[in-house]
Design a protein around this motif. Structure first.
Motif, PDB file in Angstrom:
ATOM      1  N   SER A  19       0.820  -1.216   0.000  1.00 14.83           N
ATOM      2  CA  SER A  19       0.000   0.000   0.000  1.00 14.83           C
ATOM      3  C   SER A  19       0.850   1.260   0.000  1.00 14.83           C
ATOM      4  O   SER A  19       0.375   2.336  -0.305  1.00 14.83           O
ATOM      5  N   SER A  20       2.115   1.140   0.370  1.00 16.84           N
ATOM      6  CA  SER A  20       3.029   2.286   0.342  1.00 16.84           C
ATOM      7  C   SER A  20       4.332   1.865  -0.288  1.00 16.84           C
ATOM      8  O   SER A  20       5.350   1.721   0.372  1.00 16.84           O
ATOM      9  N   LYS A  74       0.198  12.825 -16.436  1.00 21.94           N
ATOM     10  CA  LYS A  74      -0.371  12.168 -15.260  1.00 21.94           C
ATOM     11  C   LYS A  74      -1.196  10.939 -15.632  1.00 21.94           C
ATOM     12  O   LYS A  74      -1.265   9.979 -14.867  1.00 21.94           O
ATOM     13  N   ASN A  97      -0.469   5.374 -15.699  1.00 20.00           N
ATOM     14  CA  ASN A  97      -1.275   4.156 -15.568  1.00 20.00           C
ATOM     15  C   ASN A  97      -0.825   3.043 -16.516  1.00 20.00           C
ATOM     16  O   ASN A  97      -1.163   1.877 -16.314  1.00 20.00           O
ATOM     17  N   VAL A 153       2.855  11.854  -5.692  1.00 25.21           N
ATOM     18  CA  VAL A 153       2.702  10.706  -4.797  1.00 25.21           C
ATOM     19  C   VAL A 153       1.590  10.934  -3.786  1.00 25.21           C
ATOM     20  O   VAL A 153       0.746  10.065  -3.569  1.00 25.21           O
ATOM     21  N   GLU A 154       1.582  12.130  -3.156  1.00 30.53           N
ATOM     22  CA  GLU A 154       0.645  12.374  -2.073  1.00 30.53           C
ATOM     23  C   GLU A 154      -0.764  12.696  -2.577  1.00 30.53           C
ATOM     24  O   GLU A 154      -1.753  12.212  -2.028  1.00 30.53           O
ATOM     25  N   LYS A 155      -0.854  13.532  -3.615  1.00 26.17           N
ATOM     26  CA  LYS A 155      -2.158  13.967  -4.097  1.00 26.17           C
ATOM     27  C   LYS A 155      -2.622  13.220  -5.342  1.00 26.17           C
ATOM     28  O   LYS A 155      -3.808  13.028  -5.546  1.00 26.17           O
ATOM     29  N   GLY A 180      -1.680  10.138  -6.168  1.00 22.02           N
ATOM     30  CA  GLY A 180      -1.832   8.708  -5.946  1.00 22.02           C
ATOM     31  C   GLY A 180      -0.985   7.853  -6.864  1.00 22.02           C
ATOM     32  O   GLY A 180      -1.330   6.688  -7.122  1.00 22.02           O
ATOM     33  N   LYS A 227       1.700   5.345  -7.987  1.00 18.71           N
ATOM     34  CA  LYS A 227       2.410   4.241  -7.356  1.00 18.71           C
ATOM     35  C   LYS A 227       3.622   3.854  -8.207  1.00 18.71           C
ATOM     36  O   LYS A 227       3.715   4.168  -9.379  1.00 18.71           O
TER      37      LYS A 227
END
Length: 814
Positions: free
Chosen positions: A13-14, A725, A729, A755-757, A759, A761
């Motif tokens: 998850s992180s 952005k 994916n 990363v923070e806003k 999302g 990965k």
């Protein structure tokens, strides 16, 4: 992996969490400064040279010292009786004597005894030096008249008879000795002419002086200026230090630091001389008052003595009688004894009444010692001496302190108590003396009745002789007391003693070692400070460790600067350290992605120019060299660069597929290298963002992934365009490229926001174009050589070393 690579969290998850090391790396800090060692050493040498020049050209400062023994006064008999009563005197007076020696009044009195109102200077190669004593000219002036002080004159000797005088420094003011605290500025001073004769009066308004030649030769130049006594006194007083030789010692050390040894010695010697003379004057004041008191009494008795002597001679001559009868002689003898006693008592009464008048009028400095006029009362002697000493202490303290200071308040309280005690004693003495005088007068009247029985001629002779004898006895008594007082005055000496005359004990400045050390420290502080400020104000990313702490994802690798020709060092120079860094990054991918057969990798950055295309091309190249079927997909539809780097024509590409029905296979172009194909971005479309957001783009990417082992996406900068952005994916792993010395420190916020806003990965950081050594080089684990840099083991190509002076100004290897 790198030896000191960040530890990536296993929490799915992180996936971007890492373990940070926030400890201060001392080695890195030291290395940051040591890379500028030529500049640091150069400034340090300049600082040491500066300290040497200061030592060489600074005016030497000397310490002059002298010592004085302070003797405590022996208290008069009975003085200790009053110490506990609050009006006695404390005889441990070291602090008082220090205050007197450092007082302005003593300094001014000392300066007035010396010829310091003209300062002389000689001009040297570097500085102008003041001289004292052995001057080649002498300036004469009258200190009692207004003086022109503050400015500077230049005198050039023309010949043995004349000189040229000019003003080289303004700032004059008029000092009037009659009004010393009111100075009048005088900026515009003009001389009536420039050439004068020696010993000729030179007039400037009311100020007049002349110059005498001593040993000056033609061509000599001397500078001089005038100073007033108060200014000199303030300056000399500020340089003076007075302290006990040891704790509780009665020996005082007088010292001063001055560039003029002879001046310091002369001033201290004159200061002590003035101090002792002042003490002697205070000591003589009581004796002089006694002499004055006796002289006043003598002036009154002399006329009476002369008159009575004349009458006695005349009466004897006229009446032919010279001697008394036996009975008359007996009566006269008793009467003479009583009269002598009454005269002494009457003189004591006059003294007591003068004391009473002194107390009533708050007199200062007019006390007469009782013992000097024949009063033998030890208690009264002690009281008078105490009050006299306290008055002297008050005058000393008032020269340095105001009435509000505690020490002055204390001495005023003691004077008030001593005055009350003396007043009570004097009043009692007057009453007793008046009673004694009345008794003597009664006895004299009894004898006078016996005289009335004698014959008239003898009775008249006794009366005349009686008056003469009284005046004679008083006159002789007063002469005796005056002689005693004058002998005492001549024998008086200061109680304090000079132990050592002032002499130079050594040189205290300049402090050579300290100046050299100070110069060295300044020489080190300047370059280190400049480097620190430069590093603090630097907005570019240079320190990999700092970047690693700033971004919230792992810094996976660092790509060194390529010194090979072209943009494909992996193919052109397979032994370079840059190629090795790409191989290392390829090896790390096996830990970052579970997929082993098919892998899609995305490269982006914040702005253009950070090297994302260079990294993506060479990353594709290392996979191709490995035998993987690799394709490089150019997705930067706005500013394509891949075509020119591979020597291709950007006539068709991804924009062609997305804007028409052409299959993607038709736009695939061979790169010219085995196992590596390229899909260029194609002609620049009017709507690149909309083209990449079509469903068709996703189908094409999936087909490409099925056809190739490794797919590399060269995407546009995420900080400039929005479509990047969405492209994250389609990648298994994404890399955010920073460039050393080019990317701004704020670019790390772009990655952190993704990363923070956003999302995102599986995104990692890569530092490109590493060429500024910040202490993370070879052997640390983050250097782009990874232990193989330079010529360590011969694994990479040799690079020509750069001279140290080029490295010092920022040039590295070529």
């Amino acid at each position: 992996m790198y030896p000191n690579a960040p530890q990536i969290s296993n929490d799915p998850s992180s996936p971007f969490l890492i373990k940070k090391d926030d400890d201060l790396d001392l080695k890195v800090i030291i290395f940051k400064y040591l890379q500028y060692w030529p500049w640091i050493i150069g400034f340090a040498l300049i600082g040491i040279i500066g300290g040497y020049l200061v030592n060489k050209y600074s005016t030497p400062i000397y310490r002059v010292e002298g010592t004085v023994l302070i003797k405590d006064e022996t208290p008069a008999f009975g003085a200790d009786l009053f110490a506990n009563g609050g009006f006695g005197r404390d005889y441990s007076n070291i602090d008082d004597e220090i205050g007197i020696l450092k007082s302005y009044s003593l300094a001014e009195a000392t300066v007035q005894q010396m010829d310091l109102n003209v300062q002389y200077f000689l001009e040297g190669f570097v500085k102008t030096t003041q001289i004292y004593g052995n001057t080649s000219i002498f300036v004469n002036l009258d200190k009692t008249k207004p003086m022109l002080v503050g400015g500077m004159f230049r005198l050039e000797v023309l010949n043995e008879d004349s000189f040229e005088l000019s003003i080289i420094e303004q700032g004059f003011s008029i000092f009037d000795p009659k009004d010393p605290f009111n100075r009048r500025g005088r900026e515009l001073v003009e001389l009536s002419r420039s050439v004068y004769s020696f010993d000729e009066p030179i007039q400037i308004d009311s100020f007049e002086f002349s110059v005498s030649r001593i040993s000056a030769l033609p061509g000599d130049q001397i500078f001089f200026r005038f100073l007033d006594d108060p200014s000199i006194a303030h300056e000399m007083r500020g340089q003076l230090s007075v302290a006990p030789l040891e704790r509780y010692s009665s020996i005082l050390t007088l010292s001063m630091q001055t560039p003029l040894r002879k001046l310091g010695e002369d001033y201290l010697n004159q200061l002590v001389k003035t101090y002792l003379q002042r003490e002697l004057n205070e000591k003589n004041r009581a004796t002089e008052n006694t002499i004055s008191f006796i002289s006043d009494q003598l002036r009154g008795i002399t006329d009476s003595l002369q008159y009575s002597e004349g009458r006695l001679q005349q009466y004897r001559s006229e009446n032919k009688i010279f001697n008394l009868s036996e009975e008359g002689s007996a009566i006269f003898g008793r009467l003479q004894e009583l009269e002598t006693r009454r005269s002494e008592v009457d003189l004591n009464l006059k003294y007591y009444r003068s004391l009473q008048s002194y107390i009533a009028n708050n007199g200062v400095g007019e006390l007469v010692a009782p013992s000097m006029v024949g009063v033998s009362d030890p208690l009264l002697n002690a009281l008078v001496q105490n009050l006299s000493n306290l008055q002297a202490d008050k005058q000393r303290l008032m020269a340095n302190f105001s009435e509000e200071t505690p020490v002055v308040k204390d001495i005023l309280t003691r004077i008030e108590s001593a005055t009350r005690a003396l007043q009570e004693n004097v009043n009692s003495a007057i009453r007793n003396t008046e009673s004694l005088l009345a008794d003597l007068n009664g006895q004299i009247r009894t004898i006078e009745r016996e005289i009335s029985t004698l014959p008239e001629t003898e009775r008249n002779l006794i009366g005349i002789q009686r008056q003469f004898t009284i005046n004679e006895n008083i006159y002789i008594y007063l002469l005796q007391k005056k002689a005693e007082a004058e002998i005492t005055l001549a024998a008086n000496l200061p109680k304090n003693v000079v132990l050592d005359k002032a002499k130079t004990v050594g040189q205290v400045g300049p402090k050579r070692t300290q100046n050299l050390l100070f110069g060295l420290i300044i020489g080190l502080i300047i370059p280190i400070g400049i480097i620190t400020v430069k590093d603090y104000l630097n907005t570019k990313i240079e320190d990999p460790k700092e970047l690693e702490k700033t971004i919230k994802v792992p810094l996976i690798g660092m790509i060194g600067r390529s010194y090979s020709e072209g943009t494909l060092p992996v193919f052109n120079n397979s032994r370079s350290s840059v190629t090795e860094s790409f191989r290392s990054l390829r090896a790390d991918l096996s830990y970052l992605s579970p997929k082993r057969e098919n892998l899609s990798i995305l490269f982006t950055s914040t702005v253009s120019g950070e090297g994302k295309t260079f990294v993506s091309m060479n990353m594709a190249s290392v996979f191709a060299l490995m035998g993987k079927k690799t394709i490089l997909v150019g997705l930067d539809l706005r500013k394509p660069r891949i075509a020119q780097d591979f020597g291709l024509t950007n006539d068709k590409g991804m924009s062609t597929c997305l804007s028409s029905d052409s299959p993607w296979q038709d736009v695939v172009k061979p790169s010219g290298y085995e196992n590596l194909d390229v899909i260029l971005s194609g002609p620049i479309p009017p709507n690149p963002a909309e083209l990449l957001l079509q469903e068709k783009f996703g189908k094409i990417i999936n087909e490409i992934k099925d056809a190739y082992d490794v797919v590399i996406f060269d995407c546009p900068p995420v900080g400039l365009v929005s479509e990047t952005k969405e492209l994250f994916n389609y990648a298994d792993i994404s890399f955010f490229v920073f460039r050393q010395g080019y990317s701004m420190k704020g670019h790390s916020d772009v990655l952190n926001n993704l990363v923070e806003k956003g999302g995102i990965k599986k995104i990692y950081g890569v530092l490109n174009d590493v060429h500024i050594d910040k202490g993370y080089g070879y052997g640390y684990g983050y250097g782009y050589g990874y232990g193989y840099g330079g010529s360590s083991y011969g694994y990479h190509e040799e690079r020509k070393p750069v001279a140290w002076w080029k490295r010092a100004i920022g040039k590295r290897q070529s």
